[in-house]
Design a protein around this motif. Structure first.
Motif, mmCIF file in Angstrom:
data_model
loop_
_atom_site.group_PDB
_atom_site.id
_atom_site.type_symbol
_atom_site.label_atom_id
_atom_site.label_comp_id
_atom_site.label_asym_id
_atom_site.label_seq_id
_atom_site.Cartn_x
_atom_site.Cartn_y
_atom_site.Cartn_z
ATOM 1 N N LYS A 3 11.493 -9.290 -3.667
ATOM 2 C CA LYS A 3 10.634 -8.705 -2.634
ATOM 3 C C LYS A 3 9.300 -9.438 -2.617
ATOM 4 N N THR A 4 8.731 -9.591 -1.419
ATOM 5 C CA THR A 4 7.446 -10.256 -1.252
ATOM 6 C C THR A 4 6.399 -9.232 -0.853
ATOM 7 N N ILE A 5 5.303 -9.226 -1.597
ATOM 8 C CA ILE A 5 4.205 -8.296 -1.358
ATOM 9 C C ILE A 5 2.974 -9.092 -0.944
ATOM 10 N N LEU A 6 2.286 -8.645 0.096
ATOM 11 C CA LEU A 6 1.028 -9.248 0.523
ATOM 12 C C LEU A 6 -0.112 -8.409 -0.044
ATOM 13 N N ALA A 7 -0.957 -9.033 -0.860
ATOM 14 C CA ALA A 7 -2.121 -8.367 -1.449
ATOM 15 C C ALA A 7 -3.366 -8.878 -0.732
ATOM 16 N N VAL A 8 -4.073 -7.977 -0.038
ATOM 17 C CA VAL A 8 -5.235 -8.366 0.752
ATOM 18 C C VAL A 8 -6.484 -7.696 0.184
ATOM 19 N N ASP A 9 -7.394 -8.511 -0.342
ATOM 20 C CA ASP A 9 -8.635 -7.999 -0.919
ATOM 21 C C ASP A 9 -9.634 -9.142 -0.955
ATOM 22 N N ASP A 10 -10.891 -8.844 -0.657
ATOM 23 C CA ASP A 10 -11.902 -9.899 -0.686
ATOM 24 C C ASP A 10 -12.378 -10.198 -2.111
ATOM 25 N N SER A 11 -11.948 -9.415 -3.085
ATOM 26 C CA SER A 11 -12.319 -9.645 -4.484
ATOM 27 C C SER A 11 -11.247 -10.486 -5.176
ATOM 28 N N PRO A 12 -11.607 -11.721 -5.591
ATOM 29 C CA PRO A 12 -10.622 -12.549 -6.292
ATOM 30 C C PRO A 12 -10.073 -11.885 -7.558
ATOM 31 N N SER A 13 -10.914 -11.139 -8.274
ATOM 32 C CA SER A 13 -10.440 -10.511 -9.516
ATOM 33 C C SER A 13 -9.429 -9.402 -9.232
ATOM 34 N N THR A 45 4.493 -14.235 8.278
ATOM 35 C CA THR A 45 5.390 -14.310 7.125
ATOM 36 C C THR A 45 6.070 -12.961 6.949
ATOM 37 N N ARG A 46 7.359 -12.966 6.661
ATOM 38 C CA ARG A 46 8.034 -11.690 6.410
ATOM 39 C C ARG A 46 7.649 -11.178 5.029
ATOM 40 N N VAL A 47 7.071 -9.991 4.998
ATOM 41 C CA VAL A 47 6.725 -9.367 3.722
ATOM 42 C C VAL A 47 7.387 -8.000 3.651
ATOM 43 N N ASP A 48 7.616 -7.535 2.417
ATOM 44 C CA ASP A 48 8.282 -6.248 2.217
ATOM 45 C C ASP A 48 7.303 -5.087 2.112
ATOM 46 N N ALA A 49 6.050 -5.387 1.780
ATOM 47 C CA ALA A 49 5.011 -4.358 1.709
ATOM 48 C C ALA A 49 3.657 -5.053 1.648
ATOM 49 N N ILE A 50 2.616 -4.285 1.994
ATOM 50 C CA ILE A 50 1.251 -4.803 1.973
ATOM 51 C C ILE A 50 0.372 -3.836 1.202
ATOM 52 N N ILE A 51 -0.436 -4.406 0.305
ATOM 53 C CA ILE A 51 -1.494 -3.658 -0.394
ATOM 54 C C ILE A 51 -2.801 -4.190 0.176
ATOM 55 N N VAL A 52 -3.629 -3.318 0.742
ATOM 56 C CA VAL A 52 -4.838 -3.791 1.429
ATOM 57 C C VAL A 52 -6.064 -2.985 1.012
ATOM 58 N N ASP A 53 -7.170 -3.694 0.807
ATOM 59 C CA ASP A 53 -8.466 -3.069 0.529
ATOM 60 C C ASP A 53 -9.019 -2.501 1.837
ATOM 61 N N GLN A 54 -9.970 -1.593 1.750
ATOM 62 C CA GLN A 54 -10.604 -1.053 2.944
ATOM 63 C C GLN A 54 -11.840 -1.861 3.337
ATOM 64 N N ASN A 55 -12.767 -2.064 2.404
ATOM 65 C CA ASN A 55 -14.034 -2.719 2.721
ATOM 66 C C ASN A 55 -13.930 -4.222 2.522
ATOM 67 N N MET A 56 -13.788 -4.953 3.645
ATOM 68 C CA MET A 56 -13.672 -6.408 3.590
ATOM 69 C C MET A 56 -14.411 -7.015 4.774
ATOM 70 N N ASN A 73 5.713 -7.999 14.813
ATOM 71 C CA ASN A 73 6.092 -8.356 13.441
ATOM 72 C C ASN A 73 5.572 -7.363 12.402
ATOM 73 N N GLY A 74 4.702 -6.465 12.812
ATOM 74 C CA GLY A 74 4.154 -5.486 11.877
ATOM 75 C C GLY A 74 4.895 -4.163 11.866
ATOM 76 N N GLN A 75 5.854 -4.030 12.755
ATOM 77 C CA GLN A 75 6.600 -2.784 12.848
ATOM 78 C C GLN A 75 7.450 -2.590 11.593
ATOM 79 N N GLY A 76 7.337 -1.436 10.985
ATOM 80 C CA GLY A 76 8.178 -1.101 9.845
ATOM 81 C C GLY A 76 7.726 -1.658 8.508
ATOM 82 N N VAL A 77 6.626 -2.415 8.480
ATOM 83 C CA VAL A 77 6.139 -2.954 7.204
ATOM 84 C C VAL A 77 5.283 -1.877 6.527
ATOM 85 N N PRO A 78 5.681 -1.437 5.322
ATOM 86 C CA PRO A 78 4.895 -0.401 4.642
ATOM 87 C C PRO A 78 3.560 -0.953 4.141
ATOM 88 N N VAL A 79 2.499 -0.155 4.343
ATOM 89 C CA VAL A 79 1.154 -0.545 3.936
ATOM 90 C C VAL A 79 0.547 0.560 3.079
#
Length: 121
Positions: A3-13, A45-56, A73-79
Motif C-alpha cells: 500500500k502507498t501512503i501520502l504523508a503531507v506536512d510542512d515539517s520535515p521531522s 499518483t495512485r495512493v491508498d491513503a493520505i495523512i495530512v497536516d492542517q496548518n501548512m 482522482n480524489g474520489q474514494g481516497v481515505p484521508v
C-alpha cells in the motif's frame, strides 16, 4: 501488494517520523511538503491513503481535502488529518470536507499504524 501512503506536512521531522513508522510496517510512503504539493501528488499518483497536516503554507489541510475530493482522482481516497490542532470546529470542517479521522500530534507510532491499517485496508 504494498500500500502507498501520502504523508503531507510542512515539517520535515514529522514527515520523517511518519515515513519511518509506515515504512517499517511495510508501506510505501510518498511525501508532500505542503498542501499544494500534496494535492498535486495525490491527483497524479495512485495512493491508498493520505495523512495530512492542517496548518501548512500555500494550502491548509482542509483546503487540500476539499480540492482533492472535488477532483475525479480524489474520489474514494481515505484521508486522515494529523495536526497539533484539536478544536471540534476544525474536526467538523475536516469531516465535512471528506476526512475520515483526526489525530493530534504528537502521535504514537502504534496509533498511527492502527489508523492507517484501518483506513488503507
Amino acid at each position: 501488494m504494498t500500500k502507498t501512503i501520502l504523508a503531507v506536512d510542512d515539517s520535515p521531522s514529522i514527515r520523517r517520523m511518519v515515513r519511518m513508522t509506515l515504512q517499517e510496517a511495510g508501506y510505501d510512503v510518498i511525501e508532500g511538503i505542503d498542501g499544494q504539493d500534496g494535492l498535486e501528488k495525490a491527483i497524479s499518483t495512485r495512493v491508498d491513503a493520505i495523512i495530512v497536516d492542517q496548518n501548512m503554507p500555500r494550502l491548509d489541510g482542509i483546503g487540500m481535502i476539499r480540492a482533492l475530493k472535488a477532483h475525479p482522482n480524489g474520489q474514494g481516497v481515505p484521508v486522515v488529518v494529523l495536526s497539533t490542532e484539536s478544536e471540534e470546529s476544525l474536526k467538523t470542517q475536516a469531516r465535512e470536507a471528506g476526512a475520515l479521522g483526526w489525530m493530534v500530534k504528537p502521535f504514537s507510532p502504534d496509533k498511527l499504524l492502527a489508523v492507517v491499517r484501518k483506513v488503507a485496508g
